[in-house]
Design an enzyme around this catalytic site. Structure first.
Site, PDB file in Angstrom:
ATOM      1  N   GLY A 227     -10.826   6.215 -14.894  1.00  0.00           N
ATOM      2  CA  GLY A 227     -10.142   5.560 -13.796  1.00  0.00           C
ATOM      3  C   GLY A 227      -9.305   4.392 -14.289  1.00  0.00           C
ATOM      4  O   GLY A 227      -9.545   3.852 -15.378  1.00  0.00           O
ATOM      5  N   ALA A 228      -8.306   4.034 -13.503  1.00  0.00           N
ATOM      6  CA  ALA A 228      -7.457   2.883 -13.848  1.00  0.00           C
ATOM      7  C   ALA A 228      -7.034   2.166 -12.567  1.00  0.00           C
ATOM      8  O   ALA A 228      -5.974   1.542 -12.515  1.00  0.00           O
ATOM      9  CB  ALA A 228      -6.241   3.342 -14.644  1.00  0.00           C
TER      10      ALA A 228
ATOM     11  N   LYS B  70      -7.952  -5.324  -3.485  1.00  0.00           N
ATOM     12  CA  LYS B  70      -8.216  -6.212  -4.632  1.00  0.00           C
ATOM     13  C   LYS B  70      -6.935  -6.665  -5.343  1.00  0.00           C
ATOM     14  O   LYS B  70      -6.873  -7.790  -5.838  1.00  0.00           O
ATOM     15  CB  LYS B  70      -9.173  -5.536  -5.615  1.00  0.00           C
ATOM     16  CG  LYS B  70     -10.587  -5.429  -5.040  1.00  0.00           C
ATOM     17  CD  LYS B  70     -11.574  -4.816  -6.001  1.00  0.00           C
ATOM     18  CE  LYS B  70     -12.916  -4.666  -5.295  1.00  0.00           C
ATOM     19  NZ  LYS B  70     -13.972  -4.180  -6.164  1.00  0.00           N
TER      20      LYS B  70
ATOM     21  N   ASN C 111      -7.414   8.309 -17.311  1.00  0.00           N
ATOM     22  CA  ASN C 111      -7.099   8.350 -15.886  1.00  0.00           C
ATOM     23  C   ASN C 111      -6.282   9.591 -15.563  1.00  0.00           C
ATOM     24  O   ASN C 111      -5.570  10.115 -16.419  1.00  0.00           O
ATOM     25  CB  ASN C 111      -6.301   7.090 -15.496  1.00  0.00           C
ATOM     26  CG  ASN C 111      -6.220   6.920 -13.991  1.00  0.00           C
ATOM     27  OD1 ASN C 111      -7.243   7.033 -13.306  1.00  0.00           O
ATOM     28  ND2 ASN C 111      -5.046   6.658 -13.456  1.00  0.00           N
TER      29      ASN C 111
ATOM     30  N   SER D 187     -23.140  -6.004   1.389  1.00  0.00           N
ATOM     31  CA  SER D 187     -22.954  -7.390   0.942  1.00  0.00           C
ATOM     32  C   SER D 187     -23.535  -8.425   1.920  1.00  0.00           C
ATOM     33  O   SER D 187     -24.142  -9.408   1.472  1.00  0.00           O
ATOM     34  CB  SER D 187     -21.468  -7.671   0.687  1.00  0.00           C
ATOM     35  OG  SER D 187     -21.032  -6.909  -0.416  1.00  0.00           O
TER      36      SER D 187
ATOM     37  N   SER E  98     -20.935  -1.681   4.141  1.00  0.00           N
ATOM     38  CA  SER E  98     -21.155  -2.669   3.077  1.00  0.00           C
ATOM     39  C   SER E  98     -22.547  -3.294   3.172  1.00  0.00           C
ATOM     40  O   SER E  98     -23.001  -3.692   4.243  1.00  0.00           O
ATOM     41  CB  SER E  98     -20.115  -3.789   3.172  1.00  0.00           C
ATOM     42  OG  SER E  98     -20.438  -4.798   2.235  1.00  0.00           O
TER      43      SER E  98
HETATM   44  P1  NAP Z   1      -8.571   2.685  -6.433  1.00  0.00           P
HETATM   45  O1  NAP Z   1      -7.888   1.444  -6.868  1.00  0.00           O
HETATM   46  O2  NAP Z   1      -8.085   3.418  -5.228  1.00  0.00           O
HETATM   47  O3  NAP Z   1      -8.519   3.694  -7.713  1.00  0.00           O
HETATM   48  C1  NAP Z   1      -8.992   4.989  -7.596  1.00  0.00           C
HETATM   49  C2  NAP Z   1      -9.112   5.630  -8.994  1.00  0.00           C
HETATM   50  O4  NAP Z   1      -9.716   6.911  -8.853  1.00  0.00           O
HETATM   51  C3  NAP Z   1      -7.767   5.861  -9.694  1.00  0.00           C
HETATM   52  O5  NAP Z   1      -7.947   5.703 -11.075  1.00  0.00           O
HETATM   53  C4  NAP Z   1      -7.467   7.322  -9.332  1.00  0.00           C
HETATM   54  O6  NAP Z   1      -6.622   7.988 -10.256  1.00  0.00           O
HETATM   55  C5  NAP Z   1      -8.843   7.915  -9.407  1.00  0.00           C
HETATM   56  N1  NAP Z   1      -9.013   9.145  -8.622  1.00  0.00           N
HETATM   57  C6  NAP Z   1      -8.958   9.270  -7.274  1.00  0.00           C
HETATM   58  N2  NAP Z   1      -9.191  10.551  -6.931  1.00  0.00           N
HETATM   59  C7  NAP Z   1      -9.398  11.247  -8.096  1.00  0.00           C
HETATM   60  C8  NAP Z   1      -9.680  12.607  -8.389  1.00  0.00           C
HETATM   61  N3  NAP Z   1      -9.805  13.525  -7.431  1.00  0.00           N
HETATM   62  N4  NAP Z   1      -9.838  12.955  -9.685  1.00  0.00           N
HETATM   63  C9  NAP Z   1      -9.719  12.040 -10.667  1.00  0.00           C
HETATM   64  N5  NAP Z   1      -9.457  10.717 -10.451  1.00  0.00           N
HETATM   65  C10 NAP Z   1      -9.285  10.344  -9.165  1.00  0.00           C
HETATM   66  O7  NAP Z   1     -10.131   2.451  -6.165  1.00  0.00           O
HETATM   67  P2  NAP Z   1     -11.069   1.365  -6.910  1.00  0.00           P
HETATM   68  O8  NAP Z   1     -10.958   0.042  -6.232  1.00  0.00           O
HETATM   69  O9  NAP Z   1     -10.779   1.432  -8.360  1.00  0.00           O
HETATM   70  O10 NAP Z   1     -12.544   1.907  -6.603  1.00  0.00           O
HETATM   71  C11 NAP Z   1     -13.106   3.042  -7.266  1.00  0.00           C
HETATM   72  C12 NAP Z   1     -14.554   3.189  -6.790  1.00  0.00           C
HETATM   73  O11 NAP Z   1     -15.391   2.198  -7.387  1.00  0.00           O
HETATM   74  C13 NAP Z   1     -14.693   3.017  -5.278  1.00  0.00           C
HETATM   75  O12 NAP Z   1     -15.369   4.139  -4.782  1.00  0.00           O
HETATM   76  C14 NAP Z   1     -15.522   1.773  -5.095  1.00  0.00           C
HETATM   77  O13 NAP Z   1     -16.428   1.893  -4.005  1.00  0.00           O
HETATM   78  C15 NAP Z   1     -16.291   1.682  -6.415  1.00  0.00           C
HETATM   79  N6  NAP Z   1     -16.663   0.253  -6.725  1.00  0.00           N
HETATM   80  C16 NAP Z   1     -17.978  -0.113  -6.776  1.00  0.00           C
HETATM   81  C17 NAP Z   1     -18.330  -1.445  -7.061  1.00  0.00           C
HETATM   82  C18 NAP Z   1     -19.784  -1.874  -7.109  1.00  0.00           C
HETATM   83  O14 NAP Z   1     -20.081  -3.069  -6.986  1.00  0.00           O
HETATM   84  N7  NAP Z   1     -20.723  -0.964  -7.314  1.00  0.00           N
HETATM   85  C19 NAP Z   1     -17.341  -2.399  -7.295  1.00  0.00           C
HETATM   86  C20 NAP Z   1     -16.009  -1.985  -7.252  1.00  0.00           C
HETATM   87  C21 NAP Z   1     -15.678  -0.656  -6.947  1.00  0.00           C
HETATM   88  P3  NAP Z   1      -4.999   7.920 -10.093  1.00  0.00           P
HETATM   89  O15 NAP Z   1      -4.592   6.574 -10.649  1.00  0.00           O
HETATM   90  O16 NAP Z   1      -4.518   9.042 -10.935  1.00  0.00           O
HETATM   91  O17 NAP Z   1      -4.701   8.068  -8.635  1.00  0.00           O
END
Ligand code: NAP
Length: 282
Positions: free
Chosen positions: A130-131, A69, A154, A20, A18
Site C-alpha cells: 500500500g501507499a 489524513k 502498491n 477511539s 470507531s
Molecule cells: P487510502 O489512503 O485510501 O489507501 C488505500 C490503499 O489501498 C492504496 O495503497 C490503494 O492502492 C490500496 N488498495 C485499495 N484497494 C485495493 C485492491 N483491491 N488491491 C490492492 N490494493 C488496493 O487508505 P489508508 O488511509 O491508507 O487506509 C488503509 C487501511 O488501513 C484502512 O482500512 C484503515 O482502516 C487501516 N488503518 C488502520 C489503523 C490502525 O490504527 N489499526 C491506522 C490507520 C489505517 P492504489 O494507490 O493503487 O489505489
C-alpha cells in the site's frame, strides 16, 4: 460557576464503528484525566469546516481517520517531522487558535509489533503493501526501527515510488535498503508483511502470493475485526503468525493521548480490556 471539560473527537467517514472514544475514555479513567472524546461523521467535502467548527466549540484536539489524513496535514500551521515525511496526519492539537499536526500511526504500529508482539524489526526484511495514508504514516517509524530492508509495493506503482523517494534520505541514514514496485512486479520473500491496503474493505483478494512470506514470518494487517479476518486466515494457512491492527489502534491512541495530556496511559492494559470487550460482543 460554569464547569468546562476538555473536548476531543475523531473525525472520519465512515466513523460509526470507531473504538477511539472507548479507548480514550479508558485512558482518561486510568490516568485521572477529565475529558470528553466523541466521534463525528464528516461529509466527504466538509473536512476543513468540521475542524473549524470543533475548534470554535472549544475542542482541544482531534484524531483524523480515513479519508482525511492528507487534508489534515495540509490544513495544519505546524507539522511534526513525521508529518512532513508522511504528508498525512492522524492527530491535530489546537493551541491558541493554531493547528499542530502529528502522526502517531507509525509509532503505534512499531510499538505493537516490537513491544506487544515481541517481534524485533531490526535487521529484518519488511514488505509494506500500500501507499495510501496509512502506509505513508508508518514508513518513517518502520525505518527508525532499522530493518535491513523495506519494500513498498502498491497497486499503482508511481504512488509507491513517490512515497519511497520522500523517505530515501531517512533510509540512507538508517542504513536500510528501500525498494519500491508495483504489486504485479513483486518478487522475493520477507520476514514481515504489513498489509496497509484497503483491499479487503472492497471485498478484494489478498494482494500478494503466499511465497512472499518466509517461514515463521509475521503477517500484520492494519485493519482489525472482521475486515482483517481474510488476510489473517491466509497468513496462518501459509505458516506465518498473524496479527491484526487492534494493538496499533490502541498504541497510536496512547501516543495521541500523551501529546495532548502529557501523561502516558497504560496501553497494554487497555488493549487486553478491548480484546475482552470485543470477544464478549462476538
Ligand atoms: P487510502 O489512503 O485510501 O489507501 C488505500 C490503499 O489501498 C492504496 O495503497 C490503494 O492502492 C490500496 N488498495 C485499495 N484497494 C485495493 C485492491 N483491491 N488491491 C490492492 N490494493 C488496493 O487508505 P489508508 O488511509 O491508507 O487506509 C488503509 C487501511 O488501513 C484502512 O482500512 C484503515 O482502516 C487501516 N488503518 C488502520 C489503523 C490502525 O490504527 N489499526 C491506522 C490507520 C489505517 P492504489 O494507490 O493503487 O489505489
Amino acid at each position: 460557576m460554569t464547569m468546562s471539560i476538555d473536548l476531543y473527537c475523531v473525525l472520519g467517514n465512515p466513523v460509526e464503528h470507531s473504538r477511539s472514544p472507548w479507548i480514550h475514555a479508558r485512558f482518561a479513567e486510568l490516568t485521572g484525566q477529565t475529558l470528553h472524546y466523541g466521534k463525528r461523521l464528516v461529509a466527504l467535502d466538509g473536512f476543513v469546516p468540521a475542524v473549524r467548527a470543533f475548534m470554535a466549540e472549544g475542542g482541544r484536539g482531534c484524531n483524523v481517520t480515513v479519508p482525511f489524513k492528507f487534508q489534515a496535514a495540509a490544513l495544519a500551521g505546524h507539522c511534526s517531522d513525521r508529518v512532513a515525511l508522511a504528508q498525512a496526519a492522524n492527530t491535530l492539537t489546537f493551541r491558541d487558535g493554531a493547528i499542530l499536526a502529528d502522526n502517531t500511526d507509525g509509532v503505534g504500529l512499531v510499538n505493537d509489533i516490537q513491544r506487544n508482539a515481541g517481534f524485533d524489526l531490526s535487521g529484518r526484511h519488511l514488505l509494506l503493501l500500500g501507499a495510501g495514508g496509512a502506509a505513508a504514516g508508518v514508513l518513517g517509524p518502520l525505518l527508525l526501527a532499522r530493518p535491513a530492508s523495506i519494500t513498498v509495493a502498491n497497486r499503482s506503482e508511481p504512488k509507491a515510488a513517490a512515497l519511497a523517494a520522500r523517505h530515501a534520505a531517512l533510509a540512507a541514514a538508517q542504513e536500510t535498503e528501500l525498494f519500491c514496485c508495483g504489486l504485479s512486479e513483486l518478487a522475493g520473500s520477507f520476514d514481515v508483511v504489513i498489509n496497509a491496503t484497503a483491499s479487503s474493505l472492497g471485498g478484494g483478494a489478498i494482494p500478494v502470493a503466499g511465497s512472499t512470506l518466509k517461514p515463521a514470518a509475521l503477517a500484520y494487517d492494519l485493519m482489525y475485526g472482521s475486515a482483517a479476518q481474510g488476510f489473517m486466515r491466509w497468513a496462518v494457512e501459509q505458516g506465518a503468525s498473524a496479527r491484526d491492527g487492534l494493538g496499533m489502534l490502541v498504541e497510536q491512541a496512547a501516543e495521541a493521548f500523551l501529546l495532548w495530556r502529557g501523561v502516558r496511559p497504560p496501553a497494554q492494559q487497555v488493549l487486553s480490556e478491548l480484546h475482552a470487550v470485543l470477544r464478549g460482543a462476538a
